[in-house]
Scaffold this active site. Structure first.
Site, mmCIF file in Angstrom:
data_model
loop_
_atom_site.group_PDB
_atom_site.id
_atom_site.type_symbol
_atom_site.label_atom_id
_atom_site.label_comp_id
_atom_site.label_asym_id
_atom_site.label_seq_id
_atom_site.Cartn_x
_atom_site.Cartn_y
_atom_site.Cartn_z
ATOM 1 N N VAL A 9 0.865 -1.175 0.000
ATOM 2 C CA VAL A 9 0.000 0.000 0.000
ATOM 3 C C VAL A 9 0.899 1.223 0.000
ATOM 4 C CG1 VAL A 9 -2.031 -1.058 1.071
ATOM 5 C CG2 VAL A 9 -0.238 -0.102 2.518
ATOM 6 N N SER A 10 0.355 2.359 -0.408
ATOM 7 C CA SER A 10 1.174 3.554 -0.573
ATOM 8 C C SER A 10 1.473 4.294 0.717
ATOM 9 C CB SER A 10 0.502 4.512 -1.552
ATOM 10 O OG SER A 10 0.367 3.885 -2.800
ATOM 11 N N THR A 11 0.566 4.228 1.693
ATOM 12 C CA THR A 11 0.761 4.993 2.923
ATOM 13 C C THR A 11 0.552 4.116 4.146
ATOM 14 O OG1 THR A 11 -1.540 5.685 3.157
ATOM 15 C CG2 THR A 11 -0.115 7.079 1.790
#
Length: 191
Positions: A9-11
């Protein structure tokens, strides 16, 4: 043949749970799932680097979706090529694709290019929307909730930044920002 999984996931606020469950449902053991909470634009990721070290010839890396492996087409193709040279296949569950064979690699290449173009278009639309909103006078960021006039009035009474911050229950750095804004406004009036 062993199955390994990769989830990203990005964050740090996003959850890996759906991806991990999909990988486990596809037959990947929990201790063979490698995860990252980092942008797909960066190919230097701790989980991905560990995965590269663990896989061996004949293994298959399962990824829930193409964009979870990476965002940049060139980087993804390099990574897939690296796995291919090690004799490791990559399979994307959502798209039902794998990198085994010429046709699989061609389809992955095309989809990676489409994913990258989609990401760029999203960024363009976001920036266009931001520019349009600013032109209409919309302000971005948190709403101001500190009474600036009260801060400046207390300053005129001779109180220092620490005393004002304590009295109003705000941080001292906010007081200094308001002082500076007040000084700048006075300078513009005098000029």
């Amino acid at each position: 043949m062993r199955f390994f999984g990769y989830a990203r996931v990005s964050t740090s606020q996003q959850s890996l749970d759906i991806q991990i469950e999909a990988l486990k449902s596809a037959g990947v053991q929990k201790n063979r799932i490698f995860c990252d909470k980092a942008s797909g634009r960066q190919m230097k990721r701790e989980g991905l680097d560990l995965l590269r070290l663990k896989v061996e010839e004949g293994d298959v890396v399962l990824v829930k979706a193409l964009d979870r492996l990476g965002r940049d087409t060139a980087d993804m193709l390099q990574l897939i090529k690296e796995f291919d040279e090690m004799g490791v296949g990559v399979k994307f569950l959502d798209e039902g694709l794998d990198t085994k064979g010429t046709m699989g690699q061609m389809v992955v290449t095309i989809l990676a290019a489409v994913a990258q173009a989609e990401r760029r278009r999203i960024l363009e639309r976001t920036n266009e929307g931001r520019i349009e909103a600013k032109a209409k006078g919309i302000k971005f960021g948190r709403k101001r909730n500190i009474d600036r006039q009260k801060v400046l009035a207390l300053r005129k009474q001779g109180l220092g930044a620490t005393a004002i911050a304590n009295q109003l229950g705000i941080c001292r750095s906010s007081v200094y920002v308001i002082f500076k804004e007040g000084d700048d406004a006075i300078t513009h009036i005098v000029d």
